[in-house]
Design a protein around this motif. Structure first.
Motif, PDB file in Angstrom:
ATOM      1  N   PHE A  39       0.879  -1.169   0.000  1.00 18.43           N
ATOM      2  CA  PHE A  39       0.000   0.000   0.000  1.00 18.43           C
ATOM      3  C   PHE A  39       0.913   1.214   0.000  1.00 18.43           C
ATOM      4  N   GLY A  40       1.133   1.788  -1.181  1.00 19.43           N
ATOM      5  CA  GLY A  40       2.104   2.865  -1.283  1.00 19.43           C
ATOM      6  C   GLY A  40       3.452   2.392  -0.772  1.00 19.43           C
ATOM      7  N   ALA A  41       4.049   3.159   0.148  1.00 13.47           N
ATOM      8  CA  ALA A  41       5.357   2.809   0.706  1.00 13.47           C
ATOM      9  C   ALA A  41       5.289   1.744   1.790  1.00 13.47           C
ATOM     10  N   LEU A  42       4.088   1.337   2.176  1.00 11.77           N
ATOM     11  CA  LEU A  42       3.924   0.288   3.186  1.00 11.77           C
ATOM     12  C   LEU A  42       4.050  -1.074   2.495  1.00 11.77           C
ATOM     13  N   ARG A  43       5.144  -1.767   2.750  1.00 14.80           N
ATOM     14  CA  ARG A  43       5.450  -2.997   2.020  1.00 14.80           C
ATOM     15  C   ARG A  43       5.039  -4.269   2.769  1.00 14.80           C
ATOM     16  N   VAL A  44       5.221  -4.312   4.080  1.00 16.88           N
ATOM     17  CA  VAL A  44       4.939  -5.523   4.862  1.00 16.88           C
ATOM     18  C   VAL A  44       4.165  -5.142   6.116  1.00 16.88           C
ATOM     19  N   HIS A  61      19.038  -7.661   6.296  1.00 16.89           N
ATOM     20  CA  HIS A  61      18.110  -6.757   5.618  1.00 16.89           C
ATOM     21  C   HIS A  61      18.934  -5.636   4.990  1.00 16.89           C
ATOM     22  N   ASN A  62      18.380  -5.036   3.937  1.00 13.62           N
ATOM     23  CA  ASN A  62      18.995  -3.821   3.413  1.00 13.62           C
ATOM     24  C   ASN A  62      17.940  -2.952   2.746  1.00 13.62           C
ATOM     25  N   ASN A  63      18.190  -1.642   2.754  1.00 10.01           N
ATOM     26  CA  ASN A  63      17.336  -0.648   2.113  1.00 10.01           C
ATOM     27  C   ASN A  63      15.849  -0.841   2.423  1.00 10.01           C
ATOM     28  N   MET A  64      15.563  -0.923   3.713  1.00 15.25           N
ATOM     29  CA  MET A  64      14.189  -1.011   4.185  1.00 15.25           C
ATOM     30  C   MET A  64      14.121  -0.417   5.586  1.00 15.25           C
ATOM     31  N   GLU A  65      13.015   0.234   5.888  1.00 17.17           N
ATOM     32  CA  GLU A  65      12.751   0.714   7.246  1.00 17.17           C
ATOM     33  C   GLU A  65      11.887  -0.353   7.931  1.00 17.17           C
ATOM     34  N   ILE A  66      12.371  -0.917   9.027  1.00 18.86           N
ATOM     35  CA  ILE A  66      11.721  -2.059   9.671  1.00 18.86           C
ATOM     36  C   ILE A  66      11.274  -1.656  11.070  1.00 18.86           C
ATOM     37  N   ILE A  67       9.975  -1.781  11.304  1.00 16.16           N
ATOM     38  CA  ILE A  67       9.374  -1.340  12.565  1.00 16.16           C
ATOM     39  C   ILE A  67       8.752  -2.537  13.266  1.00 16.16           C
ATOM     40  N   SER A  68       9.001  -2.692  14.546  1.00 18.62           N
ATOM     41  CA  SER A  68       8.384  -3.750  15.353  1.00 18.62           C
ATOM     42  C   SER A  68       7.602  -3.121  16.490  1.00 18.62           C
ATOM     43  N   ILE A  69       6.377  -3.613  16.677  1.00 16.48           N
ATOM     44  CA  ILE A  69       5.515  -3.137  17.762  1.00 16.48           C
ATOM     45  C   ILE A  69       5.048  -4.360  18.553  1.00 16.48           C
ATOM     46  N   PRO A  70       5.624  -4.623  19.740  1.00 14.78           N
ATOM     47  CA  PRO A  70       5.184  -5.764  20.554  1.00 14.78           C
ATOM     48  C   PRO A  70       3.753  -5.550  21.066  1.00 14.78           C
ATOM     49  N   LEU A  71       2.968  -6.617  21.020  1.00 13.62           N
ATOM     50  CA  LEU A  71       1.599  -6.578  21.531  1.00 13.62           C
ATOM     51  C   LEU A  71       1.456  -7.353  22.831  1.00 13.62           C
ATOM     52  N   GLN A  93      10.121  -0.275  18.105  1.00 11.17           N
ATOM     53  CA  GLN A  93      11.511  -0.439  17.675  1.00 11.17           C
ATOM     54  C   GLN A  93      11.598  -0.132  16.177  1.00 11.17           C
ATOM     55  N   VAL A  94      12.708   0.488  15.771  1.00  7.71           N
ATOM     56  CA  VAL A  94      12.925   0.748  14.351  1.00  7.71           C
ATOM     57  C   VAL A  94      14.365   0.413  13.979  1.00  7.71           C
ATOM     58  N   MET A  95      14.520  -0.147  12.775  1.00  6.42           N
ATOM     59  CA  MET A  95      15.831  -0.331  12.176  1.00  6.42           C
ATOM     60  C   MET A  95      15.799   0.255  10.775  1.00  6.42           C
ATOM     61  N   SER A  96      16.720   1.164  10.487  1.00  9.23           N
ATOM     62  CA  SER A  96      16.965   1.594   9.119  1.00  9.23           C
ATOM     63  C   SER A  96      18.053   0.690   8.578  1.00  9.23           C
ATOM     64  N   ALA A  97      17.669  -0.261   7.728  1.00 10.02           N
ATOM     65  CA  ALA A  97      18.624  -1.284   7.297  1.00 10.02           C
ATOM     66  C   ALA A  97      19.680  -0.707   6.356  1.00 10.02           C
ATOM     67  N   GLY A  98      19.285   0.252   5.503  1.00 14.05           N
ATOM     68  CA  GLY A  98      20.241   0.955   4.664  1.00 14.05           C
ATOM     69  C   GLY A  98      21.186   0.050   3.911  1.00 14.05           C
ATOM     70  N   THR A  99      22.484   0.275   4.079  1.00 13.43           N
ATOM     71  CA  THR A  99      23.502  -0.476   3.352  1.00 13.43           C
ATOM     72  C   THR A  99      23.591  -1.934   3.793  1.00 13.43           C
ATOM     73  N   GLY A 100      22.930  -2.280   4.896  1.00  8.07           N
ATOM     74  CA  GLY A 100      22.900  -3.675   5.313  1.00  8.07           C
ATOM     75  C   GLY A 100      23.028  -3.849   6.804  1.00  8.07           C
ATOM     76  N   ILE A 101      22.204  -4.721   7.355  1.00  6.15           N
ATOM     77  CA  ILE A 101      22.238  -5.008   8.785  1.00  6.15           C
ATOM     78  C   ILE A 101      21.906  -6.478   8.991  1.00  6.15           C
ATOM     79  N   TYR A 102      22.539  -7.091   9.987  1.00  3.90           N
ATOM     80  CA  TYR A 102      22.199  -8.447  10.409  1.00  3.90           C
ATOM     81  C   TYR A 102      21.620  -8.355  11.816  1.00  3.90           C
ATOM     82  N   PHE A 122       9.165   1.132   2.583  1.00  4.00           N
ATOM     83  CA  PHE A 122      10.208   1.509   1.640  1.00  4.00           C
ATOM     84  C   PHE A 122      10.801   2.863   2.043  1.00  4.00           C
ATOM     85  N   PRO A 123      12.126   3.016   2.061  1.00  6.38           N
ATOM     86  CA  PRO A 123      12.734   4.310   2.401  1.00  6.38           C
ATOM     87  C   PRO A 123      12.675   5.274   1.220  1.00  6.38           C
ATOM     88  N   ASP A 124      12.888   6.554   1.516  1.00  7.72           N
ATOM     89  CA  ASP A 124      12.910   7.566   0.454  1.00  7.72           C
ATOM     90  C   ASP A 124      14.318   7.834  -0.062  1.00  7.72           C
TER      91      ASP A 124
END
Length: 240
Positions: A39-44, A61-71, A93-102, A122-124
């Motif tokens: 949905f637009g920039a919302l990928r997962v 991960h790379n080139n993705m903004e990854i957000i976790s919300i514990p319930l 929690q947020v991770m900007s994966a950018g050039t690469g993160i493990y 998706f990042p801009d």
């Protein structure tokens, strides 16, 4: 005139790996639906349940903004930047994966399931320096209002990402209503995800885990038809 798309809870993709049970609003892993890729920039938007002591081993991960919300429960995080810790309900929690993160994510409790939302945006911009952050969110202390928990601005409350996006979360008690005005109505849409309860948006009734996307709209009203907990994700509709 506003445009909309409805994704009812029982229409989501499903995965059962024993220790992991996951519902996918958008195409992910073995679930592929060409009509529901993003949905637009919302990928997962994954709705995950992880058994006690289980989790995801180190993966990239790379080139993705990854957000976790514990319930519910607790998630233990570790990554190759040296970050480690536990996130619980009431945090984001947020991770900007950018050039690469493990990183790895495990249920921190041995005998209790953990439930959380994993969201990818998706990042801009591409190949940014990877980063990690987490923040407290206090929306349950103020029912019938929404708390901003994510934005493009590092100085704002909550966390920030490399995208013209804003997330809000809140509780609406039955028969209460609130209006949401888009931050960037010219370019953005909003994806409404009902965590619990039910709400009405225009003529549309949304129940637990239903998703409803709106765009080409400036504002809309949510009315709780039962006590409800709602996540609003405003994102650009066009990818750069």
């Amino acid at each position: 005139m506003a445009k909309s798309v409805l994704h009812q809870a029982d229409s989501r993709g499903k995965a059962d790996h024993g220790w992991l049970k996951s519902f996918h609003t958008f195409s992910f892993a073995s679930y592929h639906n060409p009509d529901r890729v993003h949905f637009g920039a919302l990928r997962v938007l994954n709705d995950d349940r992880v058994d006690g002591g289980q989790g995801f081993g180190e993966h990239p991960h790379n080139n993705m903004e990854i957000i976790s919300i514990p319930l519910s429960g607790e998630l233990k995080h570790r990554d190759n930047m040296g970050n480690q810790g536990v996130i619980k309900p009431g945090e984001i929690q947020v991770m900007s994966a950018g050039t690469g993160i493990y990183h790895s994510e495990f249920n921190n409790l041995p005998h209790e399931a953990a439930e959380f939302l994993q969201i990818w945006v998706f990042p801009d911009k591409q190949n940014v320096k990877p980063r990690y952050d987490q923040a407290a969110i206090n929306y349950k202390q103020q029912p019938n209002s929404f708390e901003q928990i994510l934005s493009p601005n590092p100085e704002d409350d909550g966390v920030w990402i490399h995208q013209n996006a804003w997330f809000h979360i809140g509780i609406l008690e039955k028969d209460n209503s609130t209006e949401y005005t888009l931050k960037d109505s010219a370019n953005n849409g909003v994806y409404i995800f009902v965590l619990t309860g039910s709400v009405q948006v225009g003529d549309q009734i949304l129940n637990k885990r239903d998703g409803y996307g709106l765009w080409e709209i400036e504002r809309f009203t949510l009315e709780a038809t039962a006590d409800a907990e709602i996540l609003l994700m405003e994102v650009p509709m066009e990818l750069q």
